[in-house]
Write a protein that holds these residues in place. Sequence first.
Motif, short mmCIF file in Angstrom:
data_model
loop_
_atom_site.label_atom_id
_atom_site.label_comp_id
_atom_site.label_asym_id
_atom_site.label_seq_id
_atom_site.Cartn_x
_atom_site.Cartn_y
_atom_site.Cartn_z
N ALA A 74 -101.87 -0.81 -9.61
CA ALA A 74 -102.05 -2.12 -10.23
C ALA A 74 -102.72 -3.05 -9.23
O ALA A 74 -102.48 -2.99 -8.03
N TYR A 75 -103.58 -3.90 -9.75
CA TYR A 75 -104.28 -4.93 -8.96
C TYR A 75 -105.07 -4.32 -7.81
O TYR A 75 -105.20 -4.90 -6.75
N CYS A 79 -100.88 -6.75 -3.40
CA CYS A 79 -99.46 -7.01 -3.60
C CYS A 79 -99.21 -7.57 -5.00
O CYS A 79 -99.78 -8.60 -5.38
N ALA A 80 -98.34 -6.89 -5.75
CA ALA A 80 -98.03 -7.32 -7.11
C ALA A 80 -97.34 -8.67 -7.13
O ALA A 80 -97.59 -9.49 -8.01
N ARG A 102 -96.75 2.70 -14.19
CA ARG A 102 -97.78 2.05 -13.35
C ARG A 102 -97.28 1.96 -11.91
O ARG A 102 -96.09 1.79 -11.66
N PHE A 104 -97.07 -0.13 -8.61
CA PHE A 104 -97.13 -1.48 -8.04
C PHE A 104 -96.85 -1.38 -6.55
O PHE A 104 -95.91 -0.71 -6.14
N LYS A 112 -91.23 -7.20 -2.93
CA LYS A 112 -90.83 -6.20 -3.92
C LYS A 112 -89.55 -6.63 -4.63
O LYS A 112 -89.44 -6.54 -5.86
N ALA A 123 -94.90 -8.46 -14.36
CA ALA A 123 -96.12 -7.67 -14.54
C ALA A 123 -97.02 -8.33 -15.58
O ALA A 123 -98.24 -8.40 -15.39
N ASP A 127 -100.60 -9.55 -14.57
CA ASP A 127 -101.73 -8.95 -15.29
C ASP A 127 -102.68 -10.03 -15.80
O ASP A 127 -103.90 -9.92 -15.66
#
Length: 158
Positions: A74-75, A79-80, A102, A104, A112, A123, A127
């Motif tokens: 993701a991304y 960092c999510a 997914r 992350f 986290k 998310a 997103d």
Amino acid sequence: QNPWSPMKPVNAVRQNADPRLILGGRDVVAYFSGAGSVLGLPQYHAEFEQVDFFFASADHLALFQANPRAYLPAYHGYCAAAMLGAVPRPADPTIFALVGGRLFLFADEEAKARFMKEPAANAARADALWLDQVEGRNADWQRLKRWFDPLPASATAG
């Protein structure tokens, strides 16, 4: 280090002949196989959308080549938790979570933990902000919006 492809921006580094090696050469398939953060080997190399990927085995390389999008972080490896503020902050590829199929990644354990308090809601917000950044919308406008639309408490609580 950003390519002129849909993988822009990407958390990648230059390493030897590879101009955009994602996640420092970690095998993206290994996260999904249960092995976690595993360094790939240069002999198992693939390029996808001008980004270089290393894999720990020929089997992982073949799985990736069959469906690369299924394994992308993701991304693009940022960092999510930082993406909750639409900030592409480099992630530590050893700190990760699989959520809803997914991958992350996170800058640190604290990031986290914040993200994982409400992973589905976080998310969805990340997103939306990610898409605003990478689909060609004005990044300056996005930064201005964040002055008036602060991060949700779940993203900032420690």
